[in-house]
Motif scaffolding. Structure first.
Motif, mmCIF file in Angstrom:
data_model
loop_
_atom_site.group_PDB
_atom_site.id
_atom_site.type_symbol
_atom_site.label_atom_id
_atom_site.label_comp_id
_atom_site.label_asym_id
_atom_site.label_seq_id
_atom_site.Cartn_x
_atom_site.Cartn_y
_atom_site.Cartn_z
ATOM 1 N N ASP A 1 -10.392 -0.862 -0.692
ATOM 2 C CA ASP A 1 -11.715 -1.497 -0.720
ATOM 3 C C ASP A 1 -11.606 -2.968 -0.327
ATOM 4 O OD1 ASP A 1 -14.578 -1.408 -1.302
ATOM 5 O OD2 ASP A 1 -14.067 -2.658 -3.037
ATOM 6 N N SER A 2 -10.613 -3.656 -0.845
ATOM 7 C CA SER A 2 -10.401 -5.064 -0.483
ATOM 8 C C SER A 2 -10.079 -5.204 1.002
ATOM 9 C CB SER A 2 -9.263 -5.669 -1.297
ATOM 10 O OG SER A 2 -9.591 -5.709 -2.652
ATOM 11 N N LEU A 3 -9.243 -4.325 1.507
ATOM 12 C CA LEU A 3 -8.886 -4.378 2.924
ATOM 13 C C LEU A 3 -10.087 -4.049 3.810
ATOM 14 C CD1 LEU A 3 -5.361 -2.714 2.845
ATOM 15 C CD2 LEU A 3 -5.889 -5.104 3.400
ATOM 16 N N ASN A 4 -10.913 -3.098 3.389
ATOM 17 C CA ASN A 4 -12.105 -2.754 4.167
ATOM 18 C C ASN A 4 -13.060 -3.944 4.263
ATOM 19 O OD1 ASN A 4 -11.419 -0.147 4.874
ATOM 20 N ND2 ASN A 4 -12.520 0.797 3.192
ATOM 21 N N ARG A 5 -13.144 -4.724 3.205
ATOM 22 C CA ARG A 5 -13.999 -5.920 3.251
ATOM 23 C C ARG A 5 -13.419 -6.965 4.201
ATOM 24 N NH1 ARG A 5 -14.593 -4.942 -2.312
ATOM 25 N NH2 ARG A 5 -13.037 -6.517 -2.801
ATOM 26 N N ALA A 6 -12.093 -7.085 4.210
ATOM 27 C CA ALA A 6 -11.444 -8.067 5.087
ATOM 28 C C ALA A 6 -11.395 -7.597 6.538
ATOM 29 C CB ALA A 6 -10.034 -8.348 4.584
ATOM 30 N N TYR A 7 -11.251 -6.283 6.737
ATOM 31 C CA TYR A 7 -11.134 -5.700 8.077
ATOM 32 C C TYR A 7 -12.109 -4.530 8.209
ATOM 33 C CZ TYR A 7 -6.773 -8.282 7.686
ATOM 34 O OH TYR A 7 -5.841 -9.278 7.480
ATOM 35 N N ASP B 1 -11.540 -1.535 10.942
ATOM 36 C CA ASP B 1 -10.246 -0.874 11.068
ATOM 37 C C ASP B 1 -10.391 0.591 10.666
ATOM 38 O OD1 ASP B 1 -7.662 0.155 10.829
ATOM 39 O OD2 ASP B 1 -6.849 -1.721 10.084
ATOM 40 N N PRO B 2 -10.358 1.507 11.627
ATOM 41 C CA PRO B 2 -10.577 2.915 11.303
ATOM 42 C C PRO B 2 -9.483 3.523 10.432
ATOM 43 C CG PRO B 2 -9.867 2.676 13.580
ATOM 44 C CD PRO B 2 -10.104 1.297 13.052
ATOM 45 N N GLN B 3 -8.264 2.982 10.507
ATOM 46 C CA GLN B 3 -7.180 3.527 9.695
ATOM 47 C C GLN B 3 -7.419 3.304 8.204
ATOM 48 O OE1 GLN B 3 -4.322 5.369 10.227
ATOM 49 N NE2 GLN B 3 -5.357 5.759 12.169
ATOM 50 N N LEU B 4 -8.058 2.211 7.870
ATOM 51 C CA LEU B 4 -8.353 1.957 6.457
ATOM 52 C C LEU B 4 -9.352 2.977 5.917
ATOM 53 C CD1 LEU B 4 -8.525 -1.926 6.473
ATOM 54 C CD2 LEU B 4 -6.675 -0.478 5.616
ATOM 55 N N TYR B 5 -10.360 3.323 6.723
ATOM 56 C CA TYR B 5 -11.321 4.336 6.278
ATOM 57 C C TYR B 5 -10.677 5.719 6.231
ATOM 58 C CZ TYR B 5 -14.880 0.790 6.451
ATOM 59 O OH TYR B 5 -15.614 -0.351 6.198
ATOM 60 N N PHE B 6 -9.739 5.972 7.144
ATOM 61 C CA PHE B 6 -8.991 7.227 7.071
ATOM 62 C C PHE B 6 -8.192 7.285 5.767
ATOM 63 C CE2 PHE B 6 -4.950 9.395 7.472
ATOM 64 C CZ PHE B 6 -5.384 10.692 7.677
ATOM 65 N N THR B 7 -7.503 6.194 5.463
ATOM 66 C CA THR B 7 -6.716 6.140 4.226
ATOM 67 C C THR B 7 -7.606 6.337 3.009
ATOM 68 O OG1 THR B 7 -5.108 4.655 5.267
ATOM 69 C CG2 THR B 7 -5.143 4.719 2.848
ATOM 70 N N GLU B 8 -8.761 5.690 3.022
ATOM 71 C CA GLU B 8 -9.713 5.847 1.925
ATOM 72 C C GLU B 8 -10.126 7.313 1.790
ATOM 73 O OE1 GLU B 8 -13.344 3.152 0.642
ATOM 74 O OE2 GLU B 8 -13.818 4.325 2.431
ATOM 75 N N GLY B 9 -10.415 7.956 2.909
ATOM 76 C CA GLY B 9 -10.779 9.375 2.881
ATOM 77 C C GLY B 9 -9.667 10.235 2.310
ATOM 78 N N TRP B 10 -8.450 9.963 2.734
ATOM 79 C CA TRP B 10 -7.300 10.739 2.250
ATOM 80 C C TRP B 10 -7.142 10.560 0.739
ATOM 81 C CZ3 TRP B 10 -2.593 9.572 -0.034
ATOM 82 C CH2 TRP B 10 -1.691 10.623 -0.095
ATOM 83 N N VAL B 11 -7.305 9.326 0.269
ATOM 84 C CA VAL B 11 -7.183 9.074 -1.172
ATOM 85 C C VAL B 11 -8.262 9.839 -1.929
ATOM 86 C CG1 VAL B 11 -7.377 7.306 -2.972
ATOM 87 C CG2 VAL B 11 -5.987 6.863 -0.936
ATOM 88 N N MET C 1 0.821 -1.185 0.000
ATOM 89 C CA MET C 1 0.000 0.000 0.000
ATOM 90 C C MET C 1 0.871 1.258 0.000
ATOM 91 S SD MET C 1 -2.916 1.301 -0.080
ATOM 92 C CE MET C 1 -4.384 1.715 0.705
ATOM 93 N N GLN C 2 1.915 1.244 0.804
ATOM 94 C CA GLN C 2 2.786 2.415 0.875
ATOM 95 C C GLN C 2 3.375 2.740 -0.495
ATOM 96 O OE1 GLN C 2 5.785 2.248 3.915
ATOM 97 N NE2 GLN C 2 6.875 4.006 3.102
ATOM 98 N N GLU C 3 3.801 1.714 -1.196
ATOM 99 C CA GLU C 3 4.372 1.911 -2.529
ATOM 100 C C GLU C 3 3.347 2.512 -3.489
ATOM 101 O OE1 GLU C 3 5.849 -0.977 -6.096
ATOM 102 O OE2 GLU C 3 6.632 -1.416 -4.105
ATOM 103 N N ILE C 4 2.131 2.021 -3.418
ATOM 104 C CA ILE C 4 1.061 2.529 -4.287
ATOM 105 C C ILE C 4 0.810 4.006 -4.007
ATOM 106 C CG2 ILE C 4 -1.406 2.349 -4.824
ATOM 107 C CD1 ILE C 4 -1.146 -0.675 -4.143
ATOM 108 N N LEU C 5 0.775 4.355 -2.727
ATOM 109 C CA LEU C 5 0.537 5.760 -2.365
ATOM 110 C C LEU C 5 1.728 6.642 -2.744
ATOM 111 C CD1 LEU C 5 -1.266 5.289 1.052
ATOM 112 C CD2 LEU C 5 -2.286 5.907 -1.148
#
Length: 100
Positions: free
Chosen positions: A18-24, A27-37, A1-5
């Motif tokens: 999106d895949s990570l959100n389905r698996a986890y 996890d609030p950090q994933l939704y934060f990352t999604e928001g940032w993207v 993920m870091q490389e992609i960003l």
């Protein structure tokens, strides 16, 4: 993920998040990352929805077991959404939680 960003490949990052959100889904950090993207893509409505979801999850985690880390992360998202005054209020709430 870091490389992609780092490559600023935001469309690919969204697929990964999106895949990570389905698996986890709690996890609030994933939704934060999604928001940032979404912010980086200029989609403020979707960014706000993702940030709000992240705050909601942090609220649940903090209600169950107050954590300094979770509260700091939540405060940062509050600042993004609502500004510095709201951020300062979140910090004040943290102080009262950990001094009582």
């Amino acid at each position: 993920m870091q490389e992609i960003l780092e490559e600023r490949n935001f469309e690919r990052a969204l697929l990964y998040v999106d895949s990570l959100n389905r698996a986890y889904p709690n996890d609030p950090q994933l939704y934060f990352t999604e928001g940032w993207v979404y912010d980086m893509l200029g989609d403020s409505l979707r960014a706000r929805a993702s940030y709000t979801k992240s705050i909601s999850i942090y609220d649940s985690l903090i209600a169950y077991k107050p954590s300094f880390d979770d509260m700091i992360n939540r405060a940062v998202i509050v600042q993004i959404l609502y500004g510095m005054e709201a951020y300062n209020q979140a910090l004040d709430e943290m102080q009262s939680t950990f001094t009582t």
